[in-house]
Every structure is written in structure tokens, then in C-alpha cells.
Design a protein around this motif. Structure first.
Motif, short mmCIF file in Angstrom:
data_model
loop_
_atom_site.label_atom_id
_atom_site.label_comp_id
_atom_site.label_asym_id
_atom_site.label_seq_id
_atom_site.Cartn_x
_atom_site.Cartn_y
_atom_site.Cartn_z
N ALA A 62 0.83 -1.20 0.00
CA ALA A 62 0.00 0.00 0.00
C ALA A 62 0.87 1.26 0.00
N GLY A 63 1.96 1.24 0.76
CA GLY A 63 2.86 2.39 0.78
C GLY A 63 3.53 2.63 -0.55
N VAL A 64 3.92 1.54 -1.23
CA VAL A 64 4.53 1.68 -2.55
C VAL A 64 3.53 2.25 -3.55
N VAL A 65 2.30 1.77 -3.50
CA VAL A 65 1.28 2.25 -4.43
C VAL A 65 1.02 3.74 -4.22
N LEU A 66 0.85 4.15 -2.96
CA LEU A 66 0.55 5.55 -2.67
C LEU A 66 1.76 6.46 -2.89
N GLY A 67 2.84 6.15 -2.21
CA GLY A 67 4.03 6.99 -2.32
C GLY A 67 4.68 6.92 -3.69
N GLY A 68 4.80 5.69 -4.21
CA GLY A 68 5.40 5.54 -5.54
C GLY A 68 4.54 6.14 -6.63
N GLY A 69 3.23 5.99 -6.50
CA GLY A 69 2.33 6.58 -7.49
C GLY A 69 2.40 8.09 -7.50
N LEU A 70 2.41 8.69 -6.31
CA LEU A 70 2.52 10.15 -6.24
C LEU A 70 3.89 10.61 -6.74
N GLY A 71 4.93 9.87 -6.38
CA GLY A 71 6.27 10.21 -6.86
C GLY A 71 6.39 10.12 -8.36
N LEU A 72 5.71 9.13 -8.96
CA LEU A 72 5.72 8.97 -10.40
C LEU A 72 5.08 10.18 -11.08
N VAL A 73 3.91 10.58 -10.59
CA VAL A 73 3.21 11.72 -11.18
C VAL A 73 4.03 13.00 -11.03
N LEU A 74 4.54 13.24 -9.83
CA LEU A 74 5.33 14.46 -9.60
C LEU A 74 6.64 14.42 -10.39
N GLY A 75 7.25 13.24 -10.49
CA GLY A 75 8.49 13.12 -11.25
C GLY A 75 8.28 13.42 -12.72
N LEU A 76 7.17 12.92 -13.28
CA LEU A 76 6.85 13.24 -14.67
C LEU A 76 6.62 14.73 -14.86
N TRP A 77 5.91 15.32 -13.93
CA TRP A 77 5.61 16.77 -14.01
C TRP A 77 6.89 17.59 -13.95
N LEU A 78 7.75 17.28 -12.98
CA LEU A 78 8.99 18.03 -12.83
C LEU A 78 9.94 17.76 -14.00
N GLY A 79 9.91 16.54 -14.54
CA GLY A 79 10.78 16.23 -15.66
C GLY A 79 10.36 16.90 -16.95
N LEU A 80 9.08 17.16 -17.08
CA LEU A 80 8.56 17.76 -18.31
C LEU A 80 8.54 19.28 -18.27
N SER A 81 8.60 19.85 -17.08
CA SER A 81 8.51 21.30 -16.95
C SER A 81 9.69 21.85 -16.17
N ARG A 82 10.57 22.55 -16.83
CA ARG A 82 11.71 23.16 -16.16
C ARG A 82 11.26 24.20 -15.14
N THR A 83 10.19 24.95 -15.47
CA THR A 83 9.69 25.97 -14.56
C THR A 83 9.22 25.35 -13.25
N VAL A 84 8.44 24.28 -13.34
CA VAL A 84 7.95 23.60 -12.14
C VAL A 84 9.11 22.98 -11.37
N ALA A 85 10.06 22.39 -12.09
CA ALA A 85 11.21 21.77 -11.43
C ALA A 85 12.02 22.80 -10.64
N ASP A 86 12.23 23.98 -11.23
CA ASP A 86 12.97 25.03 -10.53
C ASP A 86 12.21 25.52 -9.31
N ALA A 87 10.88 25.64 -9.43
CA ALA A 87 10.08 26.12 -8.31
C ALA A 87 10.03 25.10 -7.16
N ALA A 88 10.09 23.82 -7.51
CA ALA A 88 9.97 22.77 -6.48
C ALA A 88 11.31 22.28 -5.96
N SER A 89 12.41 22.68 -6.57
CA SER A 89 13.71 22.11 -6.23
C SER A 89 14.08 22.31 -4.77
N LEU A 90 13.85 23.50 -4.23
CA LEU A 90 14.20 23.76 -2.83
C LEU A 90 13.37 22.90 -1.89
N SER A 91 12.07 22.81 -2.15
CA SER A 91 11.20 22.00 -1.29
C SER A 91 11.61 20.53 -1.31
#
Length: 248
Positions: A62-91
Motif C-alpha cells: 500500500a505504501g509503494v502504491v501511494l508513495g510511488g504513485g505520487l512520486g511517479l506523477v510528480l516526477g513526470l511533471w517536474l521532468g517535463l517542466s523546467r519551470t515547475v522543477a525550478d520552483a519545487a527544487s528547494l522543497s
């Protein structure tokens, strides 16, 4: 001796040495491998072993599904958008180094004891490797694929589903393997530290009731379980991505 079996030499020597050293010794802290093997058979026969295993693996999955799934979505988003990646890098860099077990007090306040506590901690631990490695995988996708998406006039969602994810999938699977390993380690750790269920709690209970043979039986089973899952996923990876070199 073939290389396939050579790795068993050291474990067998260590087990034999432990058996010899514990011969005739009475201890409340240590147990001979033969005593642990007998305890393993008893725990398996009465269902204790399988119940604890089911609880640990259920929370880990369950932890892999939830955490890994969210990480997958966020990773795709940050990988596709340099602007979002720069804004989220510090966090990301501030939160990622936080040890997952350090979140136990917060999770206890939010969820109390039980499976929700354990799943929340595992999900937190799995989020970061999946996010970081997915972002890296997307960054290494062949740039011409983005040009193909523009030529075909694919929508952003279609581009991700039909081109980006398939191209990055081998490296994303490596991230998934890492998450599964992390999930099992964190699950047992949380059960030892705070959550009265699963393999970790069974080991603590055996230690507190002065049954070291049960403790070592559970410990050996946890190691064997982790090795089996890791070997199975590695074999699956090699089958699915045999044409893709450079992955281990």
C-alpha cells in the motif's frame, strides 16, 4: 564450483560456525541456527509467521502504491517542466533528506497506531526515490520524441502516455525496484519502533519474552523475503527490458 552457487559459501560457513559456537550454550539473547529453524517450523505451522508476513507486505504494498504513485506523477511533471522543477527544487531538497522514521511522531498524532500509520511512513519513504529517478528518466528521453509529438499534434496527456512513459519505463522500473526494497525496510522498522503488528513487532515480542530462537527465525525470514522479492523483480526487469542495456 559454478558462480551461481559460490555466493552461498560464506552464509553456509557463518551458519555452521554459529551452530558450533552455540552448541551446549544456554542464552536468552542468542540462539543456534538449528533452534531458529525449529522455531521457524513452529511459527509457520501455527500461522503466526504468515499472519505477520501478510501484515508487513500488505502495508509495504500500500505504501509503494501511494508513495510511488505520487512520486511517479510528480516526477513526470517536474521532468517535463523546467519551470515547475525550478520552483519545487528547494522543497524537494529540504524534505527528501528527512529520515522516514522521523515522521513517526507526526503520523502517530494524525493516524494513531495501526496500518494507516505504517502506510503513511512507507509512502513518505517511497515518494522521494520514485520522484527523483522518474524526473531523471524523463530528462534522458530522446528529445526527438518531443518533436514527434508536435508533428503528430498529440495532446500533452497523449504525449506522456504514448511516448514519454514508454521511453522512460525501463528506468522507472528501476525506481520501482528501489521503492519496493525501501518499503520492506521501512515497514519492519516502523513495526519495531511504533506499530504493534507485522514481522517487526513479532521480533520485538520475541525479544521481550526471551525467545531468541523466534527472533532469529523471523529475522532470517525477513532477509529471505526481501532477497526473494528483489531477485524476482530483477528477473522480471531483465525479461521485460532485455533489449535495453545498462540497467541493473
Amino acid at each position: 564450483m559454478s558462480g551461481k552457487w559460490r555466493g552461498w559459501v560464506v552464509p553456509l560457513v557463518l551458519v555452521s560456525a554459529a551452530e558450533f559456537a552455540m552448541h551446549g550454550v544456554q542464552s536468552y539473547a542468542l540462539a543456534a541456527p538449528s533452534a531458529a529453524a525449529s522455531a521457524f517450523a513452529e511459527l509457520a505451522a501455527d500461522g503466526t509467521l504468515w499472519r505477520a508476513t501478510f501484515e508487513t507486505l500488505g502495508s509495504a504494498l500500500a505504501g509503494v502504491v501511494l508513495g510511488g504513485g505520487l512520486g511517479l506523477v510528480l516526477g513526470l511533471w517536474l521532468g517535463l517542466s523546467r519551470t515547475v522543477a525550478d520552483a519545487a527544487s528547494l522543497s524537494v531538497e529540504l524534505l527528501r533528506p528527512i529520515p522516514s522514521v522521523a515522521m513517526i511522531p507526526i503520523a502517530l498524532l494524525a493516524f494513531g497506531f495501526g496500518w494507516r500509520l505504517e502506510i503513511a511512513i512507507i509512502a513518505f519513504a517511497c515518494l522521494w526515490p520514485m520522484l527523483v529517478l522518474t524526473k531523471s528518466a524523463v530528462a534522458q528521453v530522446e528529445p526527438r520524441l518531443f518533436e514527434v509529438a508536435q508533428v503528430l499534434r498529440l495532446t500533452p496527456m497523449s504525449s506522456v502516455l504514448k511516448l514519454i512513459i514508454p521511453a522512460a519505463l525501463p528506468r522507472i522500473f528501476v525506481a520501482f525496484r528501489l521503492c519496493v526494497g525501501v518499503a520492506l525496510v521501512v515497514a519492519v522498522t516502523v513495526e519495531i519502533a511504533a506499530n504493534p503488528q507485522g514481522l517487526g513487532y513479532s521480533m520485538i515480542l520475541a525479544q521481550q519474552t526471551l525467545h531468541p530462537e523466534n527472533l532469529f527465525a523471523m529475522l532470517a525470514w525477513t532477509g529471505l523475503l526481501g532477497w526473494s522479492i528483489g531477485a524476482g523483480l530483477l528477473s522480471l526487469q531483465r525479461r521485460l527490458f532485455a533489449h535495453y542495456g545498462g540497467l541493473q
